[in-house]
Design an enzyme around this catalytic site. Structure first.
Site, PDB file in Angstrom:
ATOM      1  N   LYS A  14       0.863  -1.190   0.000  1.00 55.08           N
ATOM      2  CA  LYS A  14       0.000   0.000   0.000  1.00 55.08           C
ATOM      3  C   LYS A  14       0.889   1.226   0.000  1.00 55.08           C
ATOM      4  O   LYS A  14       2.020   1.173   0.480  1.00 55.08           O
ATOM      5  CB  LYS A  14      -0.882   0.015   1.254  1.00 55.08           C
ATOM      6  CG  LYS A  14      -2.092   0.921   1.142  1.00 55.08           C
ATOM      7  CD  LYS A  14      -3.225   0.237   0.409  1.00 55.08           C
ATOM      8  CE  LYS A  14      -4.408   1.148   0.197  1.00 55.08           C
ATOM      9  NZ  LYS A  14      -5.591   0.374  -0.258  1.00 55.08           N
TER      10      LYS A  14
ATOM     11  N   ASP B  86      -7.080   4.455  -4.481  1.00 50.97           N
ATOM     12  CA  ASP B  86      -7.721   4.315  -3.159  1.00 50.97           C
ATOM     13  C   ASP B  86      -8.306   5.705  -2.885  1.00 50.97           C
ATOM     14  O   ASP B  86      -8.531   6.464  -3.844  1.00 50.97           O
ATOM     15  CB  ASP B  86      -6.700   3.875  -2.090  1.00 50.97           C
ATOM     16  CG  ASP B  86      -7.362   3.414  -0.788  1.00 50.97           C
ATOM     17  OD1 ASP B  86      -7.781   2.248  -0.711  1.00 50.97           O
ATOM     18  OD2 ASP B  86      -7.479   4.226   0.154  1.00 50.97           O
TER      19      ASP B  86
ATOM     20  N   THR C 108     -15.203  -2.725  -6.705  1.00 56.72           N
ATOM     21  CA  THR C 108     -15.208  -2.809  -5.240  1.00 56.72           C
ATOM     22  C   THR C 108     -16.634  -2.714  -4.702  1.00 56.72           C
ATOM     23  O   THR C 108     -17.057  -3.529  -3.867  1.00 56.72           O
ATOM     24  CB  THR C 108     -14.321  -1.716  -4.625  1.00 56.72           C
ATOM     25  OG1 THR C 108     -13.057  -1.725  -5.292  1.00 56.72           O
ATOM     26  CG2 THR C 108     -14.118  -1.943  -3.141  1.00 56.72           C
TER      27      THR C 108
HETATM   28  P1  NDP Z   1     -12.873   7.980  -2.734  1.00 55.42           P
HETATM   29  O1  NDP Z   1     -11.794   8.974  -2.579  1.00 55.42           O
HETATM   30  O2  NDP Z   1     -13.446   7.734  -4.087  1.00 55.42           O
HETATM   31  O3  NDP Z   1     -14.087   8.337  -1.769  1.00 55.42           O
HETATM   32  C1  NDP Z   1     -13.877   8.443  -0.390  1.00 55.42           C
HETATM   33  C2  NDP Z   1     -15.181   8.861   0.256  1.00 55.42           C
HETATM   34  O4  NDP Z   1     -15.046   8.726   1.670  1.00 55.42           O
HETATM   35  C3  NDP Z   1     -15.534  10.312   0.011  1.00 55.42           C
HETATM   36  O5  NDP Z   1     -16.929  10.451   0.030  1.00 55.42           O
HETATM   37  C4  NDP Z   1     -14.893  11.016   1.186  1.00 55.42           C
HETATM   38  O6  NDP Z   1     -15.464  12.268   1.519  1.00 55.42           O
HETATM   39  C5  NDP Z   1     -15.130  10.016   2.288  1.00 55.42           C
HETATM   40  N1  NDP Z   1     -14.070  10.128   3.294  1.00 55.42           N
HETATM   41  C6  NDP Z   1     -12.748   9.909   3.107  1.00 55.42           C
HETATM   42  N2  NDP Z   1     -12.065  10.137   4.228  1.00 55.42           N
HETATM   43  C7  NDP Z   1     -12.977  10.526   5.134  1.00 55.42           C
HETATM   44  C8  NDP Z   1     -12.889  10.897   6.485  1.00 55.42           C
HETATM   45  N3  NDP Z   1     -11.705  10.912   7.134  1.00 55.42           N
HETATM   46  N4  NDP Z   1     -14.056  11.226   7.125  1.00 55.42           N
HETATM   47  C9  NDP Z   1     -15.237  11.208   6.466  1.00 55.42           C
HETATM   48  N5  NDP Z   1     -15.374  10.859   5.178  1.00 55.42           N
HETATM   49  C10 NDP Z   1     -14.270  10.517   4.533  1.00 55.42           C
HETATM   50  O7  NDP Z   1     -12.308   6.619  -2.116  1.00 55.42           O
HETATM   51  P2  NDP Z   1     -12.783   5.117  -2.366  1.00 55.42           P
HETATM   52  O8  NDP Z   1     -14.253   5.066  -2.559  1.00 55.42           O
HETATM   53  O9  NDP Z   1     -11.890   4.537  -3.386  1.00 55.42           O
HETATM   54  O10 NDP Z   1     -12.391   4.437  -0.982  1.00 55.42           O
HETATM   55  C11 NDP Z   1     -13.301   4.351   0.122  1.00 55.42           C
HETATM   56  C12 NDP Z   1     -12.858   3.268   1.066  1.00 55.42           C
HETATM   57  O11 NDP Z   1     -12.847   2.014   0.369  1.00 55.42           O
HETATM   58  C13 NDP Z   1     -11.452   3.405   1.639  1.00 55.42           C
HETATM   59  O12 NDP Z   1     -11.434   2.851   2.944  1.00 55.42           O
HETATM   60  C14 NDP Z   1     -10.606   2.528   0.723  1.00 55.42           C
HETATM   61  O13 NDP Z   1      -9.430   2.095   1.362  1.00 55.42           O
HETATM   62  C15 NDP Z   1     -11.566   1.387   0.489  1.00 55.42           C
HETATM   63  N6  NDP Z   1     -11.334   0.572  -0.692  1.00 55.42           N
HETATM   64  C16 NDP Z   1     -11.246   1.128  -1.945  1.00 55.42           C
HETATM   65  C17 NDP Z   1     -11.061   0.323  -3.046  1.00 55.42           C
HETATM   66  C18 NDP Z   1     -11.056   0.863  -4.414  1.00 55.42           C
HETATM   67  O14 NDP Z   1     -10.989   0.065  -5.362  1.00 55.42           O
HETATM   68  N7  NDP Z   1     -11.159   2.161  -4.630  1.00 55.42           N
HETATM   69  C19 NDP Z   1     -10.870  -1.136  -2.900  1.00 55.42           C
HETATM   70  C20 NDP Z   1     -11.059  -1.630  -1.557  1.00 55.42           C
HETATM   71  C21 NDP Z   1     -11.261  -0.789  -0.506  1.00 55.42           C
HETATM   72  P3  NDP Z   1     -14.618  13.621   1.295  1.00 55.42           P
HETATM   73  O15 NDP Z   1     -14.536  13.799  -0.189  1.00 55.42           O
HETATM   74  O16 NDP Z   1     -15.411  14.676   1.987  1.00 55.42           O
HETATM   75  O17 NDP Z   1     -13.264  13.398   1.915  1.00 55.42           O
HETATM   76  O1  2IT Z   2      -7.888  -1.410  -0.679  1.00 58.00           O
HETATM   77  C1  2IT Z   2      -7.857  -1.913  -1.821  1.00 58.00           C
HETATM   78  O2  2IT Z   2      -8.012  -3.127  -1.994  1.00 58.00           O
HETATM   79  C2  2IT Z   2      -7.677  -1.018  -2.968  1.00 58.00           C
HETATM   80  N1  2IT Z   2      -7.600   0.186  -2.784  1.00 58.00           N
HETATM   81  C3  2IT Z   2      -7.561  -1.585  -4.347  1.00 58.00           C
HETATM   82  C4  2IT Z   2      -6.169  -2.098  -4.587  1.00 58.00           C
HETATM   83  C5  2IT Z   2      -5.871  -2.530  -5.999  1.00 58.00           C
HETATM   84  O3  2IT Z   2      -4.684  -2.809  -6.226  1.00 58.00           O
HETATM   85  O4  2IT Z   2      -6.763  -2.604  -6.847  1.00 58.00           O
END
Ligand code: NDP
Ligand code: 2IT
Length: 441
Positions: free
Chosen positions: A122, A162, A206
């Site tokens: 990561k 992420d 995801t």
């Molecule tokens: P994005 O940046 O697309 O979206 C993040 C969302 O979460 C936004 O709405 C953001 O709001 C909110 N957010 C982030 N940090 C905070 C915080 N500290 N407090 C409140 N709201 C918060 O990210 P993803 O959708 O890609 O990721 C979301 C989660 O999913 C993470 O935990 C990530 O690790 C996990 N994940 C993502 C994957 C992927 O493929 N993208 C795969 C597996 C897991 P704001 O804009 O106001 O900050």
């Molecule tokens: O937390 C996660 O699994 C991700 N942000 C996606 C990682 C990836 O390599 O697709």
């Protein structure tokens, strides 16, 4: 095992998120270790809690007013026993070594569960893309990759997105890697645009995968998503496509949130409007309520106060605490799937499990994203392109495999129905066997 945890606490002082992730895994694998003393004798535990490599670097860049900024870049290459390091990059002001290590540690086990031959890593930075122009984000990404490129490669380490790293950032990062190395090495990054090496369904994977996981958990007891209300937090990549799949399967997702508050729309979230505000305009979630009659915005507040049978926390770590879990249980929640990484506090997980709520931990429930990244790597290596439908069927089959692996391991190790124990045990055995076979390295 206690002494391994104590030693890890001392060696990684001041890293609470990493400690939390370590504790959960170590606590749930004790039945595995009782059956496999050879893991302990070979020092698997001592080795698995220590990243193979940790890279920390300076990222200087200039804003549109020519002011110089300095951020910190990270890449933690945690474990490559099963394949090249694989895992996303997070750009958020809260990023520090503890957060990257907890995410990298989780990623080892998540990736093992996908059975796609990928190790765990990561990275990211404390850079905040909110409010930055495209040109500023481009300069930051170019500076970040000017250091990171030397540590990457399709057979070495393969990042993806992420929090704060989406299609725009992936484009700039991939472009800079290509320029520096003079290689069009498609497989060194996943989440690319579908027109230049990206895989169909990676964007959706995801969120879709988390909903498939809910579907699998409910199906064990003859229930289904159809007709059920879902409470989703976040409004980014994971949340958006979790909402989309809930609707496709006949459920109704009534909430979304960001760091300013949450919205409730009893008709079901209007996805065209949500995508317009979040993906196109990069706006705040309150704009949704301004534009959609009948919906409401709650500033601050807890999205978990809204009643529903399914909960999919999809924003960030520790966003759902014990009190939130008590409220959800009181309001009749039946299934919780972690779209985000470690969004539920340990107290919240206990409340769900004690109440008999189906609980899918992140390393199982959100594994669809990285699994589809592995499908992207396969397509890049073979110079092939698979259709959307084919890719979605593969994702569905992988999520079913992840569910069954966790479900069966929970039974096997004396904790039926406990997907936390099941996911950790099934994944640990895969990684530990590979480490055992490959010697003390
Ligand atoms: P994005 O940046 O697309 O979206 C993040 C969302 O979460 C936004 O709405 C953001 O709001 C909110 N957010 C982030 N940090 C905070 C915080 N500290 N407090 C409140 N709201 C918060 O990210 P993803 O959708 O890609 O990721 C979301 C989660 O999913 C993470 O935990 C990530 O690790 C996990 N994940 C993502 C994957 C992927 O493929 N993208 C795969 C597996 C897991 P704001 O804009 O106001 O900050
Ligand atoms: O937390 C996660 O699994 C991700 N942000 C996606 C990682 C990836 O390599 O697709």
């Amino acid at each position: 095992m206690h002494s391994i945890y104590e030693a890890a606490l001392r060696r990684n002082a001041g890293e609470p998120e990493f400690h939390q992730a370590l504790h959960e895994v170590l606590e749930s694998i004790s039945p595995v270790l009782r059956e496999h003393p050879e893991y302990v004798e070979a020092g698997i535990l001592d080795r698995i809690v220590e990243p193979e490599r940790q890279i920390i670097f300076r990222v200087p860049w200039t804003d549109d007013q020519n002011r110089v900024h300095v951020n910190r870049g990270f890449r933690v290459q945690f474990n490559s026993a099963l394949g090249p390091y694989k895992g996303g990059l997070r750009f958020h002001p809260s990023v520090n070594l503890s957060i990257i290590k907890f995410l990298g540690f989780e990623q080892i086990f998540k990736n093992a569960l996908t059975a796609q031959g990928i190790g765990g890593g990561k990275g990211g930075s404390d850079f905040d893309p909110h409010g930055r122009s495209d040109a500023e984000v481009m300069r930051f990404c170019q500076s970040f990759m000017s250091e990171l490129y030397r540590h990457l490669g399709e057979h070495t380490d393969v990042p993806a997105g992420d929090i704060g790293v989406g299609a725009r950032e992936v484009g700039f990062l991939f472009g800079q890697y290509r320029k520096i190395t003079n290689r069009h090495e498609s497989g060194m990054f996943t989440g690319k645009g579908v027109g230049w090496g990206g895989a169909e369904v990676r964007t959706e994977a995801t969120g879709y995968g988390a909903v498939f996981f809910v579907d699998e958990m409910l199906a064990v007891s003859g229930r289904a998503i159809e007709g059920r209300r879902a409470i989703v937090s976040g409004s980014g990549n994971v949340a958006t496509y979790a909402i989309e799949k809930i609707h496709q399967l006949g459920g109704t997702a009534v909430t979304a949130s960001d760091s300013s508050g949450y919205i409730v729309d009893e008709d079901g979230i209007d996805l065209d409007l949500l995508k317009q505000i979040k993906e196109v305009e990069r706006g705040r979630i309150s704009v949704y309520a301004e534009r959609k009659p009948g919906s409401r915005f709650v500033a601050g507040g807890r999205v978990w106060d809204v009643p529903g049978q399914i909960a999919i926390p999809s924003a960030t770590q520790n966003e759902l605490n014990e009190q939130d879990a008590i409220t959800l249980v009181k309001n009749g929640v039946e299934a919780v799937a972690e779209g985000a990484n470690m969004p539920s506090t340990p107290g919240a997980v206990r409340v769900f499990q004690d109440a008999g709520v189906l609980f899918g931990p992140g390393k199982a429930a959100n594994a669809g994203g990285v699994a589809t990244s592995a499908l992207e790597m396969s397509q890049n290596a073979a110079r092939q392109r698979w259709s959307f439908d084919d890719s979605e069927s593969r994702l569905r089959a992988i999520m079913s495999g992840v569910h069954n692996a966790a479900y069966e391991a929970a039974d096997r190790y004396g904790a039926p129905g406990d997907y936390v124990v099941g996911a950790n045990a099934a994944a640990f055995v895969k990684v530990a066997d590979a480490m055992l076979a490959q010697g003390v390295i």
